[in-house]
Design an enzyme around this catalytic site. Structure first.
Site, PDB file in Angstrom:
ATOM      1  N   HIS A  95      42.211  35.926  33.429  1.00 23.54           N
ATOM      2  CA  HIS A  95      43.407  35.782  32.573  1.00 23.54           C
ATOM      3  C   HIS A  95      44.373  36.978  32.673  1.00 23.54           C
ATOM      4  O   HIS A  95      45.529  36.867  32.322  1.00 23.54           O
ATOM      5  CB  HIS A  95      43.013  35.492  31.109  1.00 23.54           C
ATOM      6  N   GLY A 108      34.628  50.207  42.375  1.00 22.42           N
ATOM      7  CA  GLY A 108      35.477  49.574  43.383  1.00 22.42           C
ATOM      8  C   GLY A 108      36.742  49.012  42.768  1.00 22.42           C
ATOM      9  O   GLY A 108      36.903  49.004  41.535  1.00 22.42           O
ATOM     10  N   ASP A 109      37.605  48.577  43.662  1.00 22.00           N
ATOM     11  CA  ASP A 109      38.876  47.986  43.254  1.00 22.00           C
ATOM     12  C   ASP A 109      38.932  46.613  43.912  1.00 22.00           C
ATOM     13  O   ASP A 109      38.937  46.517  45.140  1.00 22.00           O
ATOM     14  CB  ASP A 109      40.010  48.893  43.756  1.00 22.00           C
ATOM     15  N   PHE A 110      38.937  45.573  43.097  1.00 20.19           N
ATOM     16  CA  PHE A 110      38.822  44.242  43.706  1.00 20.19           C
ATOM     17  C   PHE A 110      40.071  43.829  44.495  1.00 20.19           C
ATOM     18  O   PHE A 110      40.055  42.830  45.189  1.00 20.19           O
ATOM     19  CB  PHE A 110      38.354  43.180  42.725  1.00 20.19           C
ATOM     20  N   ASP A 154      33.321  47.632  38.742  1.00 19.18           N
ATOM     21  CA  ASP A 154      34.557  47.927  37.987  1.00 19.18           C
ATOM     22  C   ASP A 154      35.200  49.177  38.576  1.00 19.18           C
ATOM     23  O   ASP A 154      34.639  49.807  39.484  1.00 19.18           O
ATOM     24  CB  ASP A 154      34.259  48.113  36.480  1.00 19.18           C
TER      25      ASP A 154
HETATM   26  C1  SAM Z   1      39.595  42.313  29.986  1.00 22.68           C
HETATM   27  S1  SAM Z   1      38.414  43.383  30.690  1.00 22.68           S
HETATM   28  C2  SAM Z   1      36.956  42.361  30.629  1.00 22.68           C
HETATM   29  C3  SAM Z   1      35.694  43.155  30.536  1.00 22.68           C
HETATM   30  C4  SAM Z   1      34.401  42.347  30.395  1.00 22.68           C
HETATM   31  N1  SAM Z   1      34.165  41.494  31.530  1.00 22.68           N
HETATM   32  C5  SAM Z   1      34.442  41.547  29.107  1.00 22.68           C
HETATM   33  O1  SAM Z   1      34.559  40.323  29.118  1.00 22.68           O
HETATM   34  O2  SAM Z   1      34.360  42.198  28.053  1.00 22.68           O
HETATM   35  C6  SAM Z   1      38.836  43.371  32.416  1.00 22.68           C
HETATM   36  C7  SAM Z   1      38.016  44.317  33.256  1.00 22.68           C
HETATM   37  O3  SAM Z   1      38.494  44.254  34.611  1.00 22.68           O
HETATM   38  C8  SAM Z   1      38.460  45.569  35.140  1.00 22.68           C
HETATM   39  N2  SAM Z   1      39.411  45.726  36.253  1.00 22.68           N
HETATM   40  C9  SAM Z   1      40.754  45.783  36.177  1.00 22.68           C
HETATM   41  N3  SAM Z   1      41.299  45.953  37.403  1.00 22.68           N
HETATM   42  C10 SAM Z   1      40.267  46.054  38.259  1.00 22.68           C
HETATM   43  C11 SAM Z   1      40.192  46.254  39.671  1.00 22.68           C
HETATM   44  N4  SAM Z   1      41.301  46.389  40.399  1.00 22.68           N
HETATM   45  N5  SAM Z   1      38.978  46.275  40.248  1.00 22.68           N
HETATM   46  C12 SAM Z   1      37.849  46.152  39.484  1.00 22.68           C
HETATM   47  N6  SAM Z   1      37.860  45.931  38.148  1.00 22.68           N
HETATM   48  C13 SAM Z   1      39.053  45.901  37.541  1.00 22.68           C
HETATM   49  C14 SAM Z   1      38.875  46.430  33.956  1.00 22.68           C
HETATM   50  O4  SAM Z   1      38.538  47.783  34.166  1.00 22.68           O
HETATM   51  C15 SAM Z   1      38.133  45.758  32.813  1.00 22.68           C
HETATM   52  O5  SAM Z   1      36.844  46.299  32.652  1.00 22.68           O
END
Ligand code: SAM
Length: 335
Positions: free
Chosen positions: A244, A224-226, A198
């Site tokens: 989503h 990281g940043d995906f 994350d």
């Molecule tokens: C809606 S939350 C879902 C969290 C968890 N998987 C759940 O179901 O409760 C989306 C997650 O994606 C992460 N996220 C958003 N952009 C991201 C990025 N560029 N790289 C990595 N993670 C990211 C957010 O920080 C967040 O924790």
């Protein structure tokens, strides 16, 4: 003869009243108070700090909704569900999700008409992605991760029970937040080692949660940043309520990165509140997609068939769909 049709319209049109009664009860922490023992109207009103004019109707509305019981002596008691899931003192507490509905989403849904007209979310600040603005404020970050864990718990437990983890050794949960999913899988399967991937801002929340569950040795946070980075390699890669949030190109890019990071025979799991394939009966899936209209700049919900199609394009096969809990379903595929 057609009266029931009108009643249905009224029930949908004023469903916000029911929602708000429950959300205010959680905000006032009513269920934690009653979990310590039943109280009468006056005593409960004093404990909550609410006006006597409001108390009786509020408590009786909760009785009518099946969220409280009224005993023969008139005292109020939690229902089985509110006692288990909305008492802050219990590990099963799910109220953080309701805090999020109350403090953020309730107002956001008030501007649905504008979002429908403009196609733009209300949370978008100068075009920045909404996670950035949440994580800039430590209090909001904390309440967001708590809400994520609460909202994810039932599905995470179901995935821990249902997926054949004995065939795999490592797991990477992409967009893990506090790590609800890897924690549940690692608790249920002592041979599993897991990575939570994350944004760096979530590192300390993840480490604290892993340590509180006695799993620091088997759970690792990978910042990281995906959009920029490769995904960490693992036997199973999970996207829980992540796809989503994003547009179609990002959904496809993430599945392609998962395919790259998995070994032959590895599995990908995608779960979300899916829309039914005919897009006609899954009210929760469709409302969840509209929720993405309000929260994100380009996110949208999707069907299992959509997801299976994107997985096929990324090179996966053997797609199967399984219902989880709380309206979520997972699509599983193999490399
Ligand atoms: C809606 S939350 C879902 C969290 C968890 N998987 C759940 O179901 O409760 C989306 C997650 O994606 C992460 N996220 C958003 N952009 C991201 C990025 N560029 N790289 C990595 N993670 C990211 C957010 O920080 C967040 O924790």
């Amino acid at each position: 003869m057609t009266q029931h049709l009108a009643e249905r319209l009224y029930n949908i049109g004023n469903a916000y009243r029911q929602a708000k009664v429950l959300l205010s009860a959680v905000e006032l922490d009513l269920f934690s108070i009653l979990a310590k023992g039943p109280l009468d109207t006056a005593a409960l009103a004093v404990r909550l700090g609410i006006h006597r004019r409001a108390a009786r109707d509020f408590f009786d509305a909760l009785v009518a909704l099946g969220l409280l019981n009224r005993l023969c002596d008139g005292r109020y008691q939690n229902s089985e569900a509110t006692d288990l899931y909305l008492d802050k003192a219990k590990p099963t507490y799910l109220g953080s999700s309701f805090d999020q509905y109350n403090s953020r989403e309730y107002d956001m849904w008030g501007s649905l008409t504008q979002a429908l007209q403009t196609g733009r979310p209300r949370t978008e600040i100068n075009g920045q992605d909404h996670f950035e603005s949440i994580y800039r404020d430590p209090m909001r970050c904390r309440s967001f991760v708590n809400a994520m864990t609460a909202g994810n718990m039932l599905s995470a437990c179901r995935i821990a029970q249902r997926f054949p983890w004995q065939q795999y050794r490592t797991l990477c949960d992409v967009g893990t937040a506090q790590g609800c999913l890897p924690v549940q899988v690692a608790l249920a399967h002592p041979h599993i080692e897991a990575i939570g991937f994350d944004l760096p801002e979530l590192g300390s929340a993840f480490s604290q949660y892993a340590s509180a569950n006695g799993l620091s040795g088997r759970l690792t946070f990978r910042a990281g940043d995906f959009f920029k980075d490769h995904l960490p390699g693992a036997d199973v890669i999970v996207f829980g309520r992540v796809l989503h949030n994003w547009d179609l190109a990002t959904k496809r890019m993430l599945l392609a990165k998962a395919h790259q990071a998995l070994p032959e025979g590895g599995s990908v799991i995608v779960y979300d509140m899916l829309i039914d394939d005919e897009r006609s009966s899954s009210t929760n899936g469709l409302l969840s997609s509209l929720n993405m209209l309000l929260w994100t700049s380009a996110g949208f919900g999707y069907t299992a068939a959509d997801c299976a199609g994107w997985m096929r394009e990324a090179g996966f096969d053997g797609m199967r769909v399984e219902q989880l809990a709380g309206g979520n379903s997972m699509v599983v595929a193999k490399k």
